[in-house]
Design an enzyme around this catalytic site. Structure first.
Site, PDB file in Angstrom:
ATOM      1  N   GLY A  44      12.117   0.867   2.059  1.00  0.00           N
ATOM      2  CA  GLY A  44      11.254  -0.260   2.382  1.00  0.00           C
ATOM      3  C   GLY A  44       9.889  -0.125   1.738  1.00  0.00           C
ATOM      4  O   GLY A  44       9.564   0.880   1.119  1.00  0.00           O
ATOM      5  N   ILE A  63       0.821  -1.210   0.000  1.00  0.00           N
ATOM      6  CA  ILE A  63       0.000   0.000   0.000  1.00  0.00           C
ATOM      7  C   ILE A  63       0.854   1.258   0.000  1.00  0.00           C
ATOM      8  O   ILE A  63       0.319   2.369  -0.019  1.00  0.00           O
ATOM      9  CB  ILE A  63      -0.941   0.031   1.222  1.00  0.00           C
ATOM     10  N   GLY A  64       2.163   1.120   0.025  1.00  0.00           N
ATOM     11  CA  GLY A  64       3.031   2.287   0.012  1.00  0.00           C
ATOM     12  C   GLY A  64       4.485   1.866  -0.082  1.00  0.00           C
ATOM     13  O   GLY A  64       4.845   0.742   0.251  1.00  0.00           O
ATOM     14  N   THR A  65       5.314   2.756  -0.581  1.00  0.00           N
ATOM     15  CA  THR A  65       6.748   2.485  -0.682  1.00  0.00           C
ATOM     16  C   THR A  65       7.514   3.666  -0.140  1.00  0.00           C
ATOM     17  O   THR A  65       7.049   4.809  -0.173  1.00  0.00           O
ATOM     18  CB  THR A  65       7.180   2.248  -2.143  1.00  0.00           C
ATOM     19  N   GLY A  66       8.694   3.399   0.379  1.00  0.00           N
ATOM     20  CA  GLY A  66       9.590   4.438   0.849  1.00  0.00           C
ATOM     21  C   GLY A  66      10.958   4.224   0.257  1.00  0.00           C
ATOM     22  O   GLY A  66      11.205   3.248  -0.458  1.00  0.00           O
ATOM     23  N   GLY A  67      11.885   5.125   0.590  1.00  0.00           N
ATOM     24  CA  GLY A  67      13.221   5.015   0.037  1.00  0.00           C
ATOM     25  C   GLY A  67      13.977   3.812   0.567  1.00  0.00           C
ATOM     26  O   GLY A  67      15.003   3.438   0.034  1.00  0.00           O
ATOM     27  N   VAL A  98       5.567  -0.826   2.392  1.00  0.00           N
ATOM     28  CA  VAL A  98       4.540  -0.951   3.418  1.00  0.00           C
ATOM     29  C   VAL A  98       3.461  -1.906   2.927  1.00  0.00           C
ATOM     30  O   VAL A  98       2.938  -1.750   1.818  1.00  0.00           O
ATOM     31  CB  VAL A  98       3.922   0.421   3.746  1.00  0.00           C
ATOM     32  N   ASP A 113       8.549  14.726   1.585  1.00  0.00           N
ATOM     33  CA  ASP A 113       8.223  13.763   0.515  1.00  0.00           C
ATOM     34  C   ASP A 113       6.711  13.637   0.370  1.00  0.00           C
ATOM     35  O   ASP A 113       6.152  12.544   0.397  1.00  0.00           O
ATOM     36  CB  ASP A 113       8.849  12.405   0.821  1.00  0.00           C
TER      37      ASP A 113
END
Length: 464
Positions: free
Chosen positions: A210, A204-208, A212, A301
């Site tokens: 990892g 449901i989401g991405t980060g720099g 989610v 971000d």
């Protein structure tokens, strides 16, 4: 229309606060009665506003204690009762555990478990009652203490004589994530099962550093889980991970569904009223980071990928891995962070981080909401070249139904705000508090005299 916010601050109202205000069940965002001459005790009926998020009672003459009914206001994240004559303990709701002591000072005698406030003490027991109580408790304490010693001795003996592997237990019937029941291996096994070994369909989401995942556990709880990348930059990932934990420990987040405009069915369901409300929710969240947190927090971000929706399409800001806490004694220089296409232009020639970087990113997200796609073509075309002939109706996402007249007025206001947020000069952009206040204004039918069908995009001037 349901009244979601009520602001009657900065007046000369006197007398007591009417108890009937507790009947305004639709109040969910804000109740602000600050800077008046109101007095008397706070009515218990205020506790009926269970969905209220922001309550400002400061700078009045209220007396007595904060009503016990406030404990039922589970959504209350900001409670400002400073500059009154109140006394007694502060509320102990979960969302106010990290509240600022400045919200409760100065007052006559507030106390609580917040830094800056004196602790609350119970009424001293008289010497006679103390001796009587100790006389009753002493035999009980001795018996319980002896039983505990015997039990520990038996456990030690059994563990030495017969060491067995720990038997597996199921998570059914208990909360895996409670302090008393937590078992890391069981929780991990349940998460792996719920995400089918971290299948990409649960992302449901991405980060720099990892991704989610959404996981529904055996006990029915719906949680978001971040799985870190294993790269050569693990040390940097760990630093950013701890940074996000530090930020999240100061704010609250309860989002479960990613906002995606690529999904055709979801884009149709996300009608214009929902999109206008979504923009308002995000503006309120960023305004809270900039103006309500002390010291202020810059997200750095803000993108459509980092805006999550709950099942009612209420928006929440997520992914604080690159967030930065602004401190007065800091130069606020930082390495470039954010997502290409949403980064403020001044960061290409300076590394100074300000709140206006988030304002620019917010403007990009708002245009993306209106257009149904990233506005890079628009920014590279008519706006950047100075052309002012493109009609607003030509850039609207065609998947939702045609906007009503009221929605057209709100969209005109929304586009005007987005363009002001995208000004090349940071000083020319509004603050997020000003942006949120703009969106909470109800546009009248005459707020845009130009017909919506003839409305054009203009950069740096009025959109209407």
């Amino acid at each position: 229309m349901k009244l979601e916010s009520l602001k009657i601050n900065n007046n000369n109202f006197s007398g007591s606060l009417p108890s009937a205000i507790g009947n305004l069940a639709s109040l969910q965002i804000m109740l602000d009665v600050s800077n008046n001459n109101l007095s008397g005790v706070l009515p218990q009926q205020l506790g009926k506003l269970e969905m209220l998020e922001f309550l400002n009672l400061s700078h009045n003459q209220f007396s007595g204690s904060i009503p016990s009914s406030f404990a039922s206001m589970m959504s209350l994240s900001t409670l400002d009762v400073s500059y009154n004559d109140l006394e007694g303990p502060v509320p102990t709701t979960r969302l106010l555990q990290n509240a600022s002591a400045s919200w409760f000072l100065p007052n006559k005698g507030m106390c609580g478990n917040l830094s800056g406030l004196p602790p609350c003490y119970s009424t001293p027991v008289s010497g006679h009652h103390k001796r009587k109580t100790l006389g009753l408790l002493l035999p009980i304490i001795l018996v319980v203490g002896f039983s505990i010693v015997v039990a520990i001795a038996v456990i030690i003996m059994l563990s030495r004589n017969k060491r067995k592997p720990q038997e597996s237990v199921t998570a059914e019937g208990r909360d895996l994530f409670s302090v008393w029941n937590f078992d890391g291996s069981l929780a991990f096994d349940d998460i792996v099962r719920a995400t089918e070994d971290f299948d990409e369909k649960y992302i449901i989401g991405t980060g720099g550093y990892g991704k989610v995942y959404k996981a529904q556990l055996q006990d029915g709880h719906l949680v978001a889980v971040k799985k870190l990348h294993q790269t050569e930059e693990e040390l940097d990932d760990e630093i950013r991970f701890h940074s996000e934990m530090e930020i999240l420990s100061q704010i609250r987040q309860r989002s479960i569904v990613k906002m995606t405009l690529e999904n055709e069915e979801l884009a149709k369901e996300l009608d214009w009223q929902k999109r206008i409300t979504l923009a308002t929710d995000v503006a309120q969240a960023i305004s809270y980071l900039h103006h309500e947190c002390s010291p202020p927090i810059i997200h750095r971000d803000i993108t459509s990928n980092n805006i999550l929706l709950d099942i009612t399409f209420k928006a929440f800001v997520s992914d604080f891995g690159t967030a930065r806490i602004l401190k007065p004694d800091s130069s606020n220089w930082s390495a470039l962070a954010g997502t290409y296409g949403y980064i403020a232009p001044e960061l290409s020639y300076t590394s100074v981080v300000t709140e206006k970087c988030d304002v620019y990113s917010f403007g990009m997200v708002v245009l993306e909401l209106v257009m149904g796609k990233h506005p890079r073509d628009l920014l590279d075309g008519s706006l950047s070249s100075g052309e002012q002939v493109m009609l607003v109706k030509d850039i609207l996402d065609q998947r939702p139904t045609t906007p009503t007249t009221t929605e057209e007025n709100s969209l005109a206001l929304l586009i005007k705000l987005a363009i002001s947020c995208l000004e090349s000069s940071p000083q020319a952009r509004p603050t997020m508090r000003e942006a949120y206040q703009t969106l909470t204004q109800r546009p009248s039918s005459s707020s845009c005299p130009v017909p919506f069908s003839a409305l054009t995009l203009q950069q740096g001037s009025d959109a209407c």
